[in-house]
Write an enzyme that holds these catalytic residues in place. Structure first.
Site, PDB file in Angstrom:
ATOM      1  N   THR A 144       0.819  -1.221   0.000  1.00 34.47           N
ATOM      2  CA  THR A 144       0.000   0.000   0.000  1.00 34.47           C
ATOM      3  C   THR A 144       0.847   1.263   0.000  1.00 34.47           C
ATOM      4  OG1 THR A 144      -1.820  -1.143   1.046  1.00 34.47           O
ATOM      5  CG2 THR A 144      -1.773   1.216   1.358  1.00 34.47           C
ATOM      6  N   THR A 169       1.833  -4.756   3.989  1.00 28.97           N
ATOM      7  CA  THR A 169       1.748  -5.056   5.420  1.00 28.97           C
ATOM      8  C   THR A 169       1.200  -6.465   5.697  1.00 28.97           C
ATOM      9  OG1 THR A 169      -0.449  -4.048   5.541  1.00 28.97           O
ATOM     10  CG2 THR A 169       1.445  -2.637   6.059  1.00 28.97           C
ATOM     11  N   ASP A 170       0.460  -7.010   4.712  1.00 27.11           N
ATOM     12  CA  ASP A 170      -0.237  -8.275   4.994  1.00 27.11           C
ATOM     13  C   ASP A 170       0.704  -9.428   5.342  1.00 27.11           C
ATOM     14  OD1 ASP A 170      -2.567  -6.895   4.475  1.00 27.11           O
ATOM     15  OD2 ASP A 170      -2.915  -7.782   2.508  1.00 27.11           O
ATOM     16  N   SER A 173       1.183  -7.807  -0.984  1.00 29.51           N
ATOM     17  CA  SER A 173       1.571  -9.002  -0.213  1.00 29.51           C
ATOM     18  C   SER A 173       0.991 -10.271  -0.813  1.00 29.51           C
ATOM     19  CB  SER A 173       1.047  -8.891   1.221  1.00 29.51           C
ATOM     20  OG  SER A 173       1.727  -7.910   1.934  1.00 29.51           O
TER      21      SER A 173
HETATM   22  N1  ASP Z   1      -2.655  -4.879   0.283  1.00 28.70           N
HETATM   23  C1  ASP Z   1      -1.533  -4.403   0.977  1.00 28.70           C
HETATM   24  C2  ASP Z   1      -0.382  -5.387   0.971  1.00 28.70           C
HETATM   25  O1  ASP Z   1       0.269  -5.440  -0.027  1.00 28.70           O
HETATM   26  C3  ASP Z   1      -1.796  -3.949   2.313  1.00 28.70           C
HETATM   27  C4  ASP Z   1      -0.727  -3.062   2.784  1.00 28.70           C
HETATM   28  O2  ASP Z   1       0.359  -2.964   2.254  1.00 28.70           O
HETATM   29  O3  ASP Z   1      -1.010  -2.416   3.801  1.00 28.70           O
HETATM   30  O4  ASP Z   1      -0.130  -6.055   1.960  1.00 28.70           O
END
Ligand code: ASP
Length: 321
Positions: free
Chosen positions: A12, A86-87, A53
């Site tokens: 993100t 973050t995932d 992720s």
């Molecule tokens: N969808 C995102 C990811 O790639 C979420 C994030 O990065 O916060 O994990």
């Protein structure tokens, strides 16, 4: 003066809202760097990937760990920042923690809001991550996750909330420190852990328990000759009695079975005498993840199986946690 290397992988932090299409990867490594204050210190960027992720693979995060291993051998690099979705950030962080043997800080960061949203947290997080990567205080702490002003150890940190900015927490342990303005304050240190892994075992499913669930996923793992399996067991490490014959069969057929807990915090432990409790699982030949959650126990088993097939050595590796 040394340089901080920023390796971008996606998430993100690098996304923007495309009209009607949702948030998608957009920002390059140079775009992210250009948002930082110019006086932050010497930085170099490199784009490793630009993926969410959910599109990351075990192969990719292993390649990333090899790239970080190379980077930290350069004298001029004082620390590495990795921007990441973050995932699955905690899994990549833990892999780096285990296989990259360096005193230099390795810092993962990301964002919960895209650059198109009010209160984009990406730049504050990236700035804090760079501060940590350049600091002497953060040396010898292994891989770290820096989000929302806090510094977390890869081993303990987990994503706890789907949307909150303070989603990254280290349940029970708490953060190692904080970034207060330009100061990095570390209040606690962690024991380092290193496995000289050169490859990852490919097939280690993570199987979660819930009330009354059958053990069909473990049976499938036996049939396809998986390398091992992590069972996210109940409470302090307990499974229903009808799982025991399949667990014994898995171990007989050479799978390494590791018991973690589905609880968000705490270690697996021995107390009960009934069928399927810790003691029964131990007698059956299971290994215990100690306090690691299921997804990190999986990373550790993949790394450990890449260096040894010996079960006692693997249990000893888990006991280092
Ligand atoms: N969808 C995102 C990811 O790639 C979420 C994030 O990065 O916060 O994990």
């Amino acid at each position: 003066m040394g340089v901080v290397k920023i390796l971008t992988t996606g998430g993100t932090i690098a996304m923007e809202e495309k009209k009607g299409a949702g948030a998608l990867p957009a920002l390059t490594a140079e775009d992210l760097k250009s948002l930082l204050p110019p006086d932050i210190g010497p930085l170099e960027t490199e784009e490793f990937s630009n993926l969410p992720s959910a599109h990351m693979t075990v192969d990719l995060i292993f390649k990333l760990s090899q790239r970080v291993r190379d980077l930290v051998t350069a004298d001029e690099v004082i620390g590495v920042v990795i921007t990441h979705g973050t995932d699955v950030m905690e899994e990549t962080a833990y892999l780096l923690d285990l296989v990259v043997d360096t005193e230099k800080p390795i810092v993962l960061t990301g964002a919960m809001r895209t650059v198109s949203q009010m209160g984009y947290d990406g730049i504050a997080n990236l700035k804090a991550a760079v501060r940590v990567a350049a600091s002497d205080e953060a040396r010898n702490l292994g891989a770290l996750v820096v989000m929302n002003g806090e510094v977390h150890a890869a081993r303990y940190v987990t994503k706890t909330h789907t949307q909150a900015l303070d989603t990254f927490q280290s349940p029970f342990w708490g953060p190692l420190g904080r970034v207060d303005g330009d100061r990095v304050v570390i209040g606690k240190r962690v024991k380092r852990e290193h496995i000289p892994g050169q490859r990852l075992a490919a097939d280690v499913p993570l199987i979660k328990l819930a009330v009354g669930l059958d053990e069909r996923f473990l049976r499938q793992a036996i049939e396809r000759r998986a390398d091992g399996a992590i069972i996210e067991a109940l409470g302090g490490g307990r499974v229903p009695p009808w799982w025991m014959p399949t667990i014994k069969e898995a171990i007989k057929r050479g799978l390494v079975v590791v018991i973690a807990s589905r609880c968000p915090a705490g270690r697996v432990y021995d107390e009960y005498g009934y069928v399927g409790a810790y003691r029964d699982l131990k007698r059956a030949g299971c290994i215990f993840s100690e306090g690691l959650n299921g997804q990190k126990a999986r990373i550790k088993l993949m790394v450990a199986l890449g260096v040894t097939g010996d079960k006692d050595t693997i249990q000893a590796i888990f006991l280092q946690e």
